[in-house]
Design a protein around this motif. Structure first.
Motif, short mmCIF file in Angstrom:
data_model
loop_
_atom_site.label_atom_id
_atom_site.label_comp_id
_atom_site.label_asym_id
_atom_site.label_seq_id
_atom_site.Cartn_x
_atom_site.Cartn_y
_atom_site.Cartn_z
N PRO A 14 51.37 26.14 2.57
CA PRO A 14 52.08 26.00 1.30
C PRO A 14 51.62 24.79 0.48
O PRO A 14 51.58 24.85 -0.74
N VAL A 15 51.25 23.71 1.16
CA VAL A 15 50.78 22.53 0.44
C VAL A 15 49.47 22.83 -0.27
O VAL A 15 49.28 22.49 -1.44
N ILE A 16 48.55 23.50 0.41
CA ILE A 16 47.25 23.84 -0.19
C ILE A 16 47.45 24.78 -1.37
O ILE A 16 46.85 24.60 -2.43
N VAL A 17 48.31 25.78 -1.22
CA VAL A 17 48.58 26.72 -2.31
C VAL A 17 49.19 25.99 -3.50
O VAL A 17 48.81 26.22 -4.66
N THR A 18 50.12 25.09 -3.24
CA THR A 18 50.77 24.32 -4.30
C THR A 18 49.76 23.46 -5.05
O THR A 18 49.76 23.42 -6.29
N LEU A 19 48.89 22.77 -4.32
CA LEU A 19 47.87 21.94 -4.97
C LEU A 19 46.92 22.78 -5.81
O LEU A 19 46.55 22.39 -6.91
#
Length: 50
Positions: A14-19
């Motif tokens: 989720p962090v990678i997708v958000t970034l």
């Protein structure tokens, strides 16, 4: 240590997708800001021409 690995695997995606999405939105916002600035300049030029 296993708790940290689990946390990274659960939260990492989720962090990678958000970034990634924030990066794409930033580029689109730059375009919107540029368009608004050109619009205000164009309106000012049209107003002076009248």
């Amino acid at each position: 240590m296993d708790a940290y690995m689990s946390l990274i695997s659960d939260v990492g995606f989720p962090v990678i997708v958000t970034l990634y999405l924030l990066h794409r939105i930033e580029a689109k916002l730059d375009g919107v800001i540029e368009s608004i600035q050109r619009l205000s300049e164009q309106l000012a030029a049209d107003w002076r021409a009248e």
